[in-house]
Structure formats: C-alpha cells, structure tokens
Design a protein around this motif. Sequence first.
Motif, PDB file in Angstrom:
ATOM      1  N   GLU A 100       0.829  -1.201   0.000  1.00  0.00           N
ATOM      2  CA  GLU A 100       0.000   0.000   0.000  1.00  0.00           C
ATOM      3  C   GLU A 100       0.862   1.248   0.000  1.00  0.00           C
ATOM      4  O   GLU A 100       0.541   2.245   0.612  1.00  0.00           O
ATOM      5  CB  GLU A 100      -0.937  -0.014   1.202  1.00  0.00           C
ATOM      6  CG  GLU A 100      -0.197  -0.384   2.461  1.00  0.00           C
ATOM      7  CD  GLU A 100      -0.998  -0.114   3.706  1.00  0.00           C
ATOM      8  OE1 GLU A 100      -2.215  -0.059   3.599  1.00  0.00           O
ATOM      9  OE2 GLU A 100      -0.380   0.070   4.749  1.00  0.00           O
ATOM     10  N   MET A 102       1.347   3.073  -2.558  1.00  0.00           N
ATOM     11  CA  MET A 102       0.729   4.088  -3.409  1.00  0.00           C
ATOM     12  C   MET A 102      -0.780   3.987  -3.308  1.00  0.00           C
ATOM     13  O   MET A 102      -1.358   2.943  -3.529  1.00  0.00           O
ATOM     14  CB  MET A 102       1.144   3.860  -4.856  1.00  0.00           C
ATOM     15  CG  MET A 102       2.612   4.012  -5.053  1.00  0.00           C
ATOM     16  SD  MET A 102       3.122   3.451  -6.650  1.00  0.00           S
ATOM     17  CE  MET A 102       2.831   1.722  -6.555  1.00  0.00           C
ATOM     18  N   LYS A 103      -1.390   5.075  -2.937  1.00  0.00           N
ATOM     19  CA  LYS A 103      -2.845   5.132  -2.918  1.00  0.00           C
ATOM     20  C   LYS A 103      -3.255   6.503  -3.382  1.00  0.00           C
ATOM     21  O   LYS A 103      -2.426   7.364  -3.622  1.00  0.00           O
ATOM     22  CB  LYS A 103      -3.360   4.877  -1.498  1.00  0.00           C
ATOM     23  CG  LYS A 103      -3.565   3.403  -1.199  1.00  0.00           C
ATOM     24  CD  LYS A 103      -4.225   3.243   0.139  1.00  0.00           C
ATOM     25  CE  LYS A 103      -4.416   1.770   0.460  1.00  0.00           C
ATOM     26  NZ  LYS A 103      -4.862   1.611   1.836  1.00  0.00           N
TER      27      LYS A 103
ATOM     28  N   ARG B 149       7.896   0.147  -4.146  1.00  0.00           N
ATOM     29  CA  ARG B 149       6.793   0.565  -5.002  1.00  0.00           C
ATOM     30  C   ARG B 149       6.933   0.004  -6.412  1.00  0.00           C
ATOM     31  O   ARG B 149       5.941  -0.184  -7.106  1.00  0.00           O
ATOM     32  CB  ARG B 149       6.697   2.086  -5.036  1.00  0.00           C
ATOM     33  CG  ARG B 149       7.981   2.706  -5.476  1.00  0.00           C
ATOM     34  CD  ARG B 149       8.286   4.059  -4.876  1.00  0.00           C
ATOM     35  NE  ARG B 149       7.235   5.027  -4.931  1.00  0.00           N
ATOM     36  CZ  ARG B 149       7.390   6.241  -5.452  1.00  0.00           C
ATOM     37  NH1 ARG B 149       8.520   6.570  -6.035  1.00  0.00           N
ATOM     38  NH2 ARG B 149       6.437   7.113  -5.404  1.00  0.00           N
ATOM     39  N   ALA B 153       3.973  -1.924  -8.231  1.00  0.00           N
ATOM     40  CA  ALA B 153       3.442  -1.500  -9.530  1.00  0.00           C
ATOM     41  C   ALA B 153       3.383  -2.689 -10.475  1.00  0.00           C
ATOM     42  O   ALA B 153       2.379  -2.899 -11.175  1.00  0.00           O
ATOM     43  CB  ALA B 153       4.318  -0.401 -10.115  1.00  0.00           C
ATOM     44  N   LYS B 156       0.488  -4.985  -9.597  1.00  0.00           N
ATOM     45  CA  LYS B 156      -0.802  -4.435 -10.019  1.00  0.00           C
ATOM     46  C   LYS B 156      -0.943  -4.537 -11.530  1.00  0.00           C
ATOM     47  O   LYS B 156      -2.025  -4.819 -12.045  1.00  0.00           O
ATOM     48  CB  LYS B 156      -0.921  -2.979  -9.565  1.00  0.00           C
ATOM     49  CG  LYS B 156      -1.226  -2.885  -8.093  1.00  0.00           C
ATOM     50  CD  LYS B 156      -1.137  -1.479  -7.577  1.00  0.00           C
ATOM     51  CE  LYS B 156      -1.479  -1.468  -6.098  1.00  0.00           C
ATOM     52  NZ  LYS B 156      -1.076  -0.260  -5.416  1.00  0.00           N
ATOM     53  N   TRP B 220      -5.828   0.836 -12.348  1.00  0.00           N
ATOM     54  CA  TRP B 220      -4.445   0.399 -12.203  1.00  0.00           C
ATOM     55  C   TRP B 220      -3.455   1.470 -12.641  1.00  0.00           C
ATOM     56  O   TRP B 220      -2.310   1.498 -12.204  1.00  0.00           O
ATOM     57  CB  TRP B 220      -4.202  -0.869 -13.015  1.00  0.00           C
ATOM     58  CG  TRP B 220      -4.494  -0.735 -14.475  1.00  0.00           C
ATOM     59  CD1 TRP B 220      -5.704  -0.879 -15.074  1.00  0.00           C
ATOM     60  CD2 TRP B 220      -3.574  -0.406 -15.516  1.00  0.00           C
ATOM     61  NE1 TRP B 220      -5.597  -0.666 -16.418  1.00  0.00           N
ATOM     62  CE2 TRP B 220      -4.303  -0.373 -16.719  1.00  0.00           C
ATOM     63  CE3 TRP B 220      -2.202  -0.148 -15.540  1.00  0.00           C
ATOM     64  CZ2 TRP B 220      -3.702  -0.075 -17.945  1.00  0.00           C
ATOM     65  CZ3 TRP B 220      -1.619   0.138 -16.751  1.00  0.00           C
ATOM     66  CH2 TRP B 220      -2.362   0.176 -17.948  1.00  0.00           C
ATOM     67  N   ASP B 223      -1.268   3.939 -10.169  1.00  0.00           N
ATOM     68  CA  ASP B 223      -0.315   3.244  -9.314  1.00  0.00           C
ATOM     69  C   ASP B 223       0.854   2.697 -10.117  1.00  0.00           C
ATOM     70  O   ASP B 223       2.009   2.799  -9.705  1.00  0.00           O
ATOM     71  CB  ASP B 223      -1.013   2.087  -8.594  1.00  0.00           C
ATOM     72  CG  ASP B 223      -1.956   2.602  -7.533  1.00  0.00           C
ATOM     73  OD1 ASP B 223      -1.983   3.824  -7.339  1.00  0.00           O
ATOM     74  OD2 ASP B 223      -2.659   1.795  -6.932  1.00  0.00           O
ATOM     75  N   GLU B 226       3.138   5.493 -11.238  1.00  0.00           N
ATOM     76  CA  GLU B 226       3.940   6.103 -10.186  1.00  0.00           C
ATOM     77  C   GLU B 226       5.056   5.178  -9.735  1.00  0.00           C
ATOM     78  O   GLU B 226       6.170   5.619  -9.476  1.00  0.00           O
ATOM     79  CB  GLU B 226       3.040   6.455  -8.993  1.00  0.00           C
ATOM     80  CG  GLU B 226       3.776   7.272  -7.948  1.00  0.00           C
ATOM     81  CD  GLU B 226       2.954   7.465  -6.699  1.00  0.00           C
ATOM     82  OE1 GLU B 226       1.736   7.248  -6.752  1.00  0.00           O
ATOM     83  OE2 GLU B 226       3.550   7.823  -5.678  1.00  0.00           O
ATOM     84  N   ARG B 290       2.048  10.738 -11.179  1.00  0.00           N
ATOM     85  CA  ARG B 290       0.627  10.424 -11.002  1.00  0.00           C
ATOM     86  C   ARG B 290      -0.234  11.403 -11.761  1.00  0.00           C
ATOM     87  O   ARG B 290      -1.230  11.044 -12.387  1.00  0.00           O
ATOM     88  CB  ARG B 290       0.295  10.520  -9.516  1.00  0.00           C
ATOM     89  CG  ARG B 290      -0.003   9.209  -8.879  1.00  0.00           C
ATOM     90  CD  ARG B 290      -0.396   9.425  -7.462  1.00  0.00           C
ATOM     91  NE  ARG B 290      -1.655   8.746  -7.203  1.00  0.00           N
ATOM     92  CZ  ARG B 290      -1.783   7.440  -7.089  1.00  0.00           C
ATOM     93  NH1 ARG B 290      -0.724   6.675  -7.224  1.00  0.00           N
ATOM     94  NH2 ARG B 290      -2.941   6.888  -6.854  1.00  0.00           N
TER      95      ARG B 290
END
Lengths: 104, 467
Positions: A100, A102-103, B149, B153, B156, B220, B223, B226, B290
Amino acid sequence: MNNIGIEQILFISTALFFIGVYGLFTRRNMITMLMAVELILNSVNINFVSFNKYLYPERLDGVFFTIFIIAIAAAEAAVAIAIIINIYRNHQSIDVEDSEEMKY
Amino acid sequence: MPDNFFSVMQFELVATVIMFIVLLLRLGKKRITGDSLLLVINGLLTINLLVGFFCNAHGSLFGDMFFSNPLICFQKSILNLGLLIISLQSWPWLKNHHHTAEFYIILLASLIGMFFMISAQNMFMVYLSLELATIPLAALANFDLQLRRSGEAAMKYIISSAFSSGVLLFGISLVYGAIGSLNFEVISIGMSANPLMIFGFVLIFAGFAFKLSAAPFHLWTADVYEGAPVAVTSYLSVISKGAIVFVFITILYRLFQNIFDTWYQILFLIAVLTMVIGNLFAMRQQNLKRFLAFSSIAQVGFILIGIGGNSSEGLTASVYFVLIYIFSNLAAFGVISLVSTLTGKESISDYKGFYKTNPLLAWVLTLALFSLAGIPPTAGFFGKFFLLMAGAAQDNYPLVIIAALNMIVSLYYYLRVVKAMFMEENADPIQKLKTGVSPALALIICVAGLLLTGLIGGAYEYISSIV
C-alpha cells in the motif's frame, strides 16, 4: 455421455468465469488471485474446445487457440510468480493489503 | 517462403535482429558496459528507425494472419521514434544500472509484440501479440528491484492485465462460437446484432478499455505509472497506449462495423466518463508522475471521441494525435525523468522556482504541458481540433461540447504546474541540473516535433493520403 449438450458445457464455463472474477475481487493473497485468473483462462479454454467440437468440428481453430492459451498462461504465471517472490523479499508478505505504498 | 516475406515483415525482422545483437553483446566474453553499450544500442535503434522509413510494402503473410500496408508501416515508425526518444532519455538512469542489456532485450520483445499486434488480421494473432507486448512490460515495471513501489506496480500491472486479457479472451471465444472463424474478414461479414455477439463484443471492448485505461477500467494506471521506473512509465503511457489505440481502431472499424450503432453508444459513454474522471483526479495530484497518469487518461477520452467519428477522418485524426501525443508526453516525461534521476524529487511543490535555476528545462516542460492542454501554436491544439472535427461528423454535439468544456478544466491543472515553476518562490529550489548530451537531444527532438508537426501541415496530409 452422448447426450450432454453444448448448453450444459457453456453453463459450466460461464460459471467458472464468474467464479474466477469473484475470486480475483475478494481474495487478498496474491497467489490466490493468480489462481483466480487461471480459472478465468480455463473457462475460456472450455468454451473454445466445446464450440469447436459441437459447432465447427471440421476445423481446428478453437483447439489450437486453447493450446496457445495454456502456454501463455504458463508464461504469465512465471512472470507473476517472479514478481511475487520479489515483493515477498521487500515486504515479507504477499498479502495485497500490505502493498500500500501508493494510494489516492 | 513467399517473395515478399522480408519486405512485409521488415519491422519485426529488424527489431528481432537488434534484440539478438544486444543479447550477444551481453553474452560475449568481453563485457561491454556503461556508456559504450548504450552508444551501440542507441545507434542500433536509430538504424531501426531510419530503415523503417523505407518500408511501404503492401501484402499479407501466413495465410492472411499478418498484413502490412503503408499506414501500418507509418504507425510502426511512430512507435520506433518513441522508443528511440525514450532510450535517449533513459541514458543517465541506465548508465550505472547493472542490467542495461536485459532492459533493452525485454523492451524490444515488447515492441515486437506491438508490431505484430498492429499487423494482425486474426483474433488469434491479436491475443498472442497482445500478451507478447504486455508480459515483458510487467517484468520491466519491476526493474528497480530494491524499490518496494516498483514491485507493487508490477504486481498491479500483471494482475490487471491478466484479468483484462481473460475478459478479452472470453469475448473472443463467444464471437468464435457465434461465427465459427477468427479471421477479421469472415467475422466482419458475419457480425450482426444478436445477443451472443453483442455480449462477446462488450467483453472484447472491456478488455481493450482496460489496456487503454479508459474510465471504469483505469484504476491500475496511476499506481503503475507512479511505481514503475520513469523510462518504463513513459513507454507504457506513450508507446503501449499508441499501439493499443491503433489496434482498437482496426477492431472497431473493421470487425464491428456492422454493429456501429451499438458500439457508438458504449464509446460515447466511456469517452465522457474517461475525460471527466481523468480531469477531476488530475486536479488533486501532487506527484508529477501520477498527475501525468491521470492527464493521459483524459487524453484517451479525446482519442475515443475521434474514433467515434467512424470515418477515415477519425482514423487520420487518431493517428495524427498519437504522433503529437508522443512528442508532448515524452517532452514532459523527459524533464521529469531528468529531475527524478538526478535529485529524486517528483512532487509539484518541488518544482517551485524551477524557472530561476533551470530556465530551458522549465520552458520545455511548459511547452509540453501547453501541447497536452491544447493551446495553439503547439501541435496539441491541432491534434485535438482534428479529433473533435472527426467526432462532430456524427452530429453528436453534446459529446463535442463536453469535450470542449473538459479542455477548459484541463487548463487549470496544467497551468498549476506552470505557475509553480514560473511564479512561486521557493527557499530550496532544485539546483542547476547538468543535462547530458542524449537527454538534451531527446528533448530537442520532442520540442521540434511539437512545434513543427503543428505548424507544417504535411504530417496530417501525409497520414490522410495513406489511410
């Protein structure tokens, strides 16, 4: 065995498709989500094979398509599992709730 | 082997050869690394782009599964150009990376997938090449292995793309059941508005909307954009999206021409939703990557309006817009990737006072944002103008009015970044950056493209002559 119609098979495959979709949306474990995707792909396989056998038995398009779907699903699972292993190394967890960073 | 094998498959063969050269460079005993490796690869990619200009083959291969004509060659050249620009921009990032060669091997594999996808004349080929294009991209999104992250990514991206191809496949299987063939020609003749085919069509549409990140299926996008490395983000937002737009047009215009009334209603709804949601969410973003993700969602909405024209003008305008979109988006990503690689800063408030320290880069970013917003004299204005013209041909004026209103809303958030750069004070601005040769070259290409494709009308006329 001979009196199973295409309707029954299509019912099974459609049910499998939506079970897969349901699983993907409700499960929180990444491996289980991957399994749900495999269910979706397998429902498509059933569709192709049954259409091919019942409606167009003279051609083999559907059967070939199925073989390729199986192969590609394997490739997809390989990449996805590699990614999951990497996530496990960084997060010590494969629960999507823990990913989590990135939200909105 | 047919006579025209090499000319029809030229793009794919050249890209494959380059991929293998890079692979052999990686495997060779004398390891080439750093700047020299990047120089070789960028040289090869330039050759790839230049060779593409000499292609105007017209013909089909593999039992009508693969087809090429001058328009398809032009679309592939657009993708090649985008890849070269991205490769030049990512030079500073890849220079010290341990896996430079692997990065390019995976990238080229995905590019080859997109080439095959654009040329496909069979649903089977569409699916195979779509997977060839997306699976490597998921691996690429995870390329910063230590960053949390980045992995997130990639996860996702692969789950949503696997789900969307599952939906797409289910649609294809229903269409196959209804018609009994996977060939575009046969399907387009047999298509009619019976429930089974419409269900199949809706699923196929949804699958492509996922890949395009159109509105109800866009979750999606932000996210992944980013979290992924900037080079991969720009590849995803420009090249991958461009290729999907091209194949989406082929599918709607050829395969589903008989049920135009049905798909126009869906397209109308999705175009409006995409624009509105993209714009509203872009307003509240603080992270620039983003922010660009949501702005790219909004741009997809405009492309969908042009596609709704259902005419050769719609096709021309969409291809022209993708060309311009590559220049403007890559110019923006070029500046952002430079700043993010050298300083690690990505939020809009970090860009306060950017003009004082880096006037040239600030101007490039401003031009790019103006082009994305559609302000003349930049090319973005002409791109949007032609898209709306094509969309208006259906006499659906509410759609065009909504689009025009959305363009005004979008000005707010694009200009917010410009305001931060030029007008706001900052005690700790980004210091003067040293732009390397290759990112500077990439930015020059982008800015030249931004200004010239708009002011010199040749590009639009050329595209409309080969459509």
